[in-house]
Every structure is written in C-alpha cells, then in structure tokens.
Design a protein around this motif. Sequence first.
Motif, PDB file in Angstrom:
ATOM      1  N   ARG A 191       0.829  -1.212   0.000  1.00  0.00           N
ATOM      2  CA  ARG A 191       0.000   0.000   0.000  1.00  0.00           C
ATOM      3  C   ARG A 191       0.857   1.254   0.000  1.00  0.00           C
ATOM      4  O   ARG A 191       0.556   2.226  -0.699  1.00  0.00           O
ATOM      5  CB  ARG A 191      -0.932   0.001   1.211  1.00  0.00           C
ATOM      6  CG  ARG A 191      -2.057  -0.985   1.091  1.00  0.00           C
ATOM      7  CD  ARG A 191      -2.914  -1.025   2.320  1.00  0.00           C
ATOM      8  NE  ARG A 191      -3.991  -1.997   2.152  1.00  0.00           N
ATOM      9  CZ  ARG A 191      -4.666  -2.520   3.143  1.00  0.00           C
ATOM     10  NH1 ARG A 191      -4.409  -2.178   4.401  1.00  0.00           N
ATOM     11  NH2 ARG A 191      -5.615  -3.409   2.905  1.00  0.00           N
ATOM     12  N   ILE A 192       1.917   1.264   0.791  1.00  0.00           N
ATOM     13  CA  ILE A 192       2.804   2.432   0.838  1.00  0.00           C
ATOM     14  C   ILE A 192       3.378   2.684  -0.552  1.00  0.00           C
ATOM     15  O   ILE A 192       3.325   3.800  -1.068  1.00  0.00           O
ATOM     16  CB  ILE A 192       3.930   2.234   1.885  1.00  0.00           C
ATOM     17  CG1 ILE A 192       3.347   2.250   3.301  1.00  0.00           C
ATOM     18  CG2 ILE A 192       5.007   3.311   1.731  1.00  0.00           C
ATOM     19  CD1 ILE A 192       4.328   1.814   4.386  1.00  0.00           C
ATOM     20  N   ARG A 193       3.915   1.644  -1.157  1.00  0.00           N
ATOM     21  CA  ARG A 193       4.512   1.787  -2.487  1.00  0.00           C
ATOM     22  C   ARG A 193       3.464   2.216  -3.527  1.00  0.00           C
ATOM     23  O   ARG A 193       3.708   3.111  -4.328  1.00  0.00           O
ATOM     24  CB  ARG A 193       5.180   0.479  -2.901  1.00  0.00           C
ATOM     25  CG  ARG A 193       5.821   0.539  -4.282  1.00  0.00           C
ATOM     26  CD  ARG A 193       6.584  -0.740  -4.593  1.00  0.00           C
ATOM     27  NE  ARG A 193       6.975  -0.851  -5.971  1.00  0.00           N
ATOM     28  CZ  ARG A 193       7.933  -0.169  -6.547  1.00  0.00           C
ATOM     29  NH1 ARG A 193       8.634   0.692  -5.840  1.00  0.00           N
ATOM     30  NH2 ARG A 193       8.213  -0.322  -7.823  1.00  0.00           N
ATOM     31  N   ALA A 194       2.299   1.572  -3.505  1.00  0.00           N
ATOM     32  CA  ALA A 194       1.253   1.889  -4.482  1.00  0.00           C
ATOM     33  C   ALA A 194       0.776   3.335  -4.336  1.00  0.00           C
ATOM     34  O   ALA A 194       0.586   4.041  -5.338  1.00  0.00           O
ATOM     35  CB  ALA A 194       0.092   0.921  -4.338  1.00  0.00           C
ATOM     36  N   LEU A 195       0.578   3.789  -3.105  1.00  0.00           N
ATOM     37  CA  LEU A 195       0.141   5.175  -2.894  1.00  0.00           C
ATOM     38  C   LEU A 195       1.221   6.168  -3.331  1.00  0.00           C
ATOM     39  O   LEU A 195       0.923   7.207  -3.918  1.00  0.00           O
ATOM     40  CB  LEU A 195      -0.226   5.402  -1.419  1.00  0.00           C
ATOM     41  CG  LEU A 195      -1.531   4.757  -0.964  1.00  0.00           C
ATOM     42  CD1 LEU A 195      -1.654   4.805   0.560  1.00  0.00           C
ATOM     43  CD2 LEU A 195      -2.725   5.447  -1.609  1.00  0.00           C
ATOM     44  N   ARG A 196       2.473   5.830  -3.049  1.00  0.00           N
ATOM     45  CA  ARG A 196       3.580   6.706  -3.473  1.00  0.00           C
ATOM     46  C   ARG A 196       3.621   6.807  -4.993  1.00  0.00           C
ATOM     47  O   ARG A 196       3.687   7.906  -5.558  1.00  0.00           O
ATOM     48  CB  ARG A 196       4.912   6.163  -2.940  1.00  0.00           C
ATOM     49  CG  ARG A 196       6.118   6.971  -3.399  1.00  0.00           C
ATOM     50  CD  ARG A 196       7.421   6.447  -2.834  1.00  0.00           C
ATOM     51  NE  ARG A 196       7.769   5.093  -3.234  1.00  0.00           N
ATOM     52  CZ  ARG A 196       8.304   4.764  -4.422  1.00  0.00           C
ATOM     53  NH1 ARG A 196       8.504   5.690  -5.344  1.00  0.00           N
ATOM     54  NH2 ARG A 196       8.607   3.510  -4.684  1.00  0.00           N
ATOM     55  N   GLY A 198      -1.516  11.080   2.607  1.00  0.00           N
ATOM     56  CA  GLY A 198      -2.894  11.563   2.598  1.00  0.00           C
ATOM     57  C   GLY A 198      -3.904  10.497   2.980  1.00  0.00           C
ATOM     58  O   GLY A 198      -5.039  10.505   2.518  1.00  0.00           O
ATOM     59  N   THR A 199      -3.488   9.571   3.844  1.00  0.00           N
ATOM     60  CA  THR A 199      -4.392   8.540   4.311  1.00  0.00           C
ATOM     61  C   THR A 199      -4.310   8.479   5.829  1.00  0.00           C
ATOM     62  O   THR A 199      -3.625   9.286   6.445  1.00  0.00           O
ATOM     63  CB  THR A 199      -4.049   7.167   3.663  1.00  0.00           C
ATOM     64  OG1 THR A 199      -5.067   6.235   3.991  1.00  0.00           O
ATOM     65  CG2 THR A 199      -2.692   6.651   4.095  1.00  0.00           C
ATOM     66  N   THR A 200      -5.010   7.556   6.413  1.00  0.00           N
ATOM     67  CA  THR A 200      -4.964   7.399   7.865  1.00  0.00           C
ATOM     68  C   THR A 200      -4.198   6.130   8.196  1.00  0.00           C
ATOM     69  O   THR A 200      -4.073   5.220   7.361  1.00  0.00           O
ATOM     70  CB  THR A 200      -6.372   7.296   8.477  1.00  0.00           C
ATOM     71  OG1 THR A 200      -6.984   6.089   8.010  1.00  0.00           O
ATOM     72  CG2 THR A 200      -7.225   8.507   8.113  1.00  0.00           C
ATOM     73  N   LEU A 201      -3.739   6.054   9.417  1.00  0.00           N
ATOM     74  CA  LEU A 201      -3.058   4.857   9.881  1.00  0.00           C
ATOM     75  C   LEU A 201      -4.008   3.659   9.806  1.00  0.00           C
ATOM     76  O   LEU A 201      -3.621   2.570   9.370  1.00  0.00           O
ATOM     77  CB  LEU A 201      -2.541   5.059  11.312  1.00  0.00           C
ATOM     78  CG  LEU A 201      -1.786   3.889  11.927  1.00  0.00           C
ATOM     79  CD1 LEU A 201      -0.548   3.552  11.116  1.00  0.00           C
ATOM     80  CD2 LEU A 201      -1.401   4.209  13.367  1.00  0.00           C
ATOM     81  N   ASP A 202      -5.271   3.866  10.193  1.00  0.00           N
ATOM     82  CA  ASP A 202      -6.262   2.783  10.134  1.00  0.00           C
ATOM     83  C   ASP A 202      -6.406   2.231   8.719  1.00  0.00           C
ATOM     84  O   ASP A 202      -6.477   1.023   8.518  1.00  0.00           O
ATOM     85  CB  ASP A 202      -7.627   3.263  10.633  1.00  0.00           C
ATOM     86  CG  ASP A 202      -7.670   3.496  12.124  1.00  0.00           C
ATOM     87  OD1 ASP A 202      -6.757   3.007  12.820  1.00  0.00           O
ATOM     88  OD2 ASP A 202      -8.606   4.163  12.598  1.00  0.00           O
TER      89      ASP A 202
END
Length: 193
Positions: free
Chosen positions: A14-19, A63-67
């Motif tokens: 998710r981190i990579r995809a959002l980046r 631009g997201t939440t930890l949850d």
Amino acid sequence: MEQEEDLDAVVRQRIRALRLARGWSLDALAARCFLSPSNLSRIETGGRRIALDQLVPIAKALGTTLDQLVEPVGDADVVIRPEPEHRPGVTTWLLSRDHPQTGVRVAKMRITPERVEREKPGVHPGHGWFWVLSGTVRLRLGERELLVGPGQAAEFSTMEPHVVSAHEGPVEILTIFDEDEPGHLHGTGPTTL
C-alpha cells in the motif's frame, strides 16, 4: 504469525502503491515523512521492520490514515446481495456496506406514484444527489418543481425544503446517503430523499 506477515506485506504494498499513484520518488516521500530514502526503500521492500512511529508520518504524507494503511485484507465476500426494503410507494436496495470512515451509503430506489408524500417537504443538513435510471423524477425544491429524466442527475442542498417523487409512472434512481443525516436513514436503510 503468518497473518501478521501477510498484513506486513500488504502495508508495504500500500505504501509503495500510494507513493507511485502520486508520482512521487522515494526521495519525495522520504522528505515528506522525515525518513531517509534508504530507510523508506527498506520499508517498502521488506528489508526493514515497520515501526508504528514510522507509519504515522508515512500515512499522513500519503494523505491517508493509519487505520486505512493497516486495515487487514479480509476474506469477506465482496459481492453485495441487496435485500429490498419496502414502504408504501418506495422500495430501497442498499448497494454498499456500512463504512464508518466515510459515513456514506449508496442505494437504488424505486419510487411509484403511490408514494405518500410528506405534507411538509424535508429539510436537513447535507446535500441530496441522485441519478435517474428510468422514469422521470419530480423534484420539489422550495417553490420550484423540476423534472429529471433518465440519464440525468440532480444535486441540491438539503437545507432547502425538498421532496423527490415519481412523475407519471414508476422511477428508479441511484442515490447516495450520508449516515449522519437522520432524514435519510430509518432502521437499517435509507428512507427518503
């Protein structure tokens, strides 16, 4: 332990995809979350264990939440099988599940001329939105009366007195309800616009 490793892999993806979706390099994201590019690279690739104190600034920078970042991938059925809820002149099918993060529910409604309109048009905070699938909707907004046909949509402030009804035959619409708007929900599903 395997579930924890699976979730860890999902978070990294998710981190990579959002980046990448934002078109950011490792350097750009690292600068936004105050990490070194090499640490961020190792987090994304699994070369470094993810720490909570790193996830918070990463989530914020993306631009997201930890949850949302650590939300487990569920085996829940993704297919929604809506059950109709009937009231005089209105049948509603909920097309989405409860989403506490957004507070929004999507529904299909079939409204017939037999629908008993409220004596007084509804007023509540928020916005009304619907898209007409078939038939013609009669939308009363204050003193105005508008006809909205198939393929057309309407969006309006629900602080203006409003009533949505069928015009000369049944109508089917897709609509979005805000769960914080008590005028839209009754029991388990939406009632009226």
